[in-house]
Scaffold this active site. Structure first.
Site, short mmCIF file in Angstrom:
data_model
loop_
_atom_site.label_atom_id
_atom_site.label_comp_id
_atom_site.label_asym_id
_atom_site.label_seq_id
_atom_site.Cartn_x
_atom_site.Cartn_y
_atom_site.Cartn_z
N ASP A 1 0.86 -1.19 0.00
CA ASP A 1 0.00 0.00 0.00
C ASP A 1 0.89 1.23 0.00
OD1 ASP A 1 -2.46 1.44 0.10
OD2 ASP A 1 -2.09 1.85 2.21
N SER A 2 0.33 2.33 -0.45
CA SER A 2 1.08 3.58 -0.45
C SER A 2 1.31 4.10 0.96
CB SER A 2 0.33 4.64 -1.28
OG SER A 2 -0.97 4.84 -0.75
N GLU B 1 -5.65 9.72 8.95
CA GLU B 1 -4.20 9.75 9.12
C GLU B 1 -3.82 10.45 10.43
OE1 GLU B 1 -1.53 8.70 7.32
OE2 GLU B 1 -2.54 7.82 5.60
#
Length: 274
Positions: A14-15, A159
């Protein structure tokens, strides 16, 4: 032909952190296998990057996982799946290596959930603009009407671990109202971003109970299990010692702190150069 000379772990790419929500469900469903997770946190986000850049970054990380011994890599990233998977599959795979994404398993199975044949897709701006979900669902199930809505604030909120509270609740409520406002017949919502499951309590709070909400993790885990049943030659080259490794292209201490939120338990991460 798959090279069966050496078994290796399943690679999860995943990024950033979002793919950990998919990894968690895969690990819960298939606990006997070995796994390596690679997060390209130094270059996140991918969603706003052009096609070629996402392709180059994704390919480099996939090949890094191949170098680490993986024979199968899962792109647990919607942007990478939308912008890079097909090209890698068609042009770049070495013999005996496989790469799978998260979009096809979701779109193939959507007909099992909708009764009205009208579904909504909540995703990042990049995924919405790619129209990957609309294209794939139409290909498999042309009778299904797909509505899309981008939620640009959701990933930054997750995030920062801002997943509750009045302000976040109002943001989620607004986005849910906008997707459902596109048609009163929508009966299924796809959470087409791996960050979104962390907002699931708020999403459920602001979504009528008659509407099904589908995070991707469970769908991907079920699809991988089915894939192994259909492709035993791939399953056989996946090692089974119940081990996990975590790598990041950024600061491993930062990764460990946030990864625990997404994965649901503490992890030990190592830095890796890609």
């Amino acid at each position: 032909m798959i090279d069966t000379t050496k078994q290796g772990p399943i690679g999860i790419f995943d990024s950033g952190y979002g793919g950990l929500t998919v990894f968690r469900k895969i690990k819960d469903a298939l606990p006997l296998y070995d796994y390596i997770y690679l997060g390209d946190n130094a270059r996140v986000p991918y969603g706003t990057r052009p096609f070629e850049e996402v392709y180059d970054f994704t390919k480099a990380c996939v090949f890094k996982l191949f170098e680490l011994g993986c024979n199968l890599v899962i792109l647990a990233c919607n942007t990478a799946s939308a912008k890079a998977l097909r090209t890698i599959q068609q042009h770049d795979l070495p013999p005996g290596k496989k790469v799978l994404g998260v979009i096809r398993p979701t779109t193939e199975s959507i007909h099992q959930y909708t009764k009205t044949n009208e579904v909504g897709v909540l995703a990042t701006q990049g995924t919405v603009l790619s129209e990957s979900y609309k294209i794939e669902i139409t290909k498999f199930h042309p009778e299904i009407i797909v509505y899309q809505h981008a939620c640009p604030l959701w990933v930054p909120l997750v995030e920062k671990n801002e997943i509750s509270g009045e302000i976040v609740s109002k943001i989620v409520q607004r986005d849910i109202a906008q997707i459902l406002g596109q048609s009163p017949r929508i009966d299924t919502l796809i959470l087409a971003c791996t960050h979104y499951p962390l907002l699931l309590p708020l999403i459920c709070q602001h979504t009528p109970s008659a509407i099904q909400i589908l995070p991707q993790g469970r769908l991907i885990a079920n699809s991988l299990d089915d894939y192994f049943n259909r492709h035993p030659e791939v399953e056989e080259v996946c090692s089974k010692n119940g081990r996990m490794q975590f790598f990041t292209t950024d600061n491993p201490l930062d990764f460990e702190e946030k990864a625990a939120i997404f994965f649901g338990e503490k992890v030990h991460a190592q830095y890796i150069s890609v």
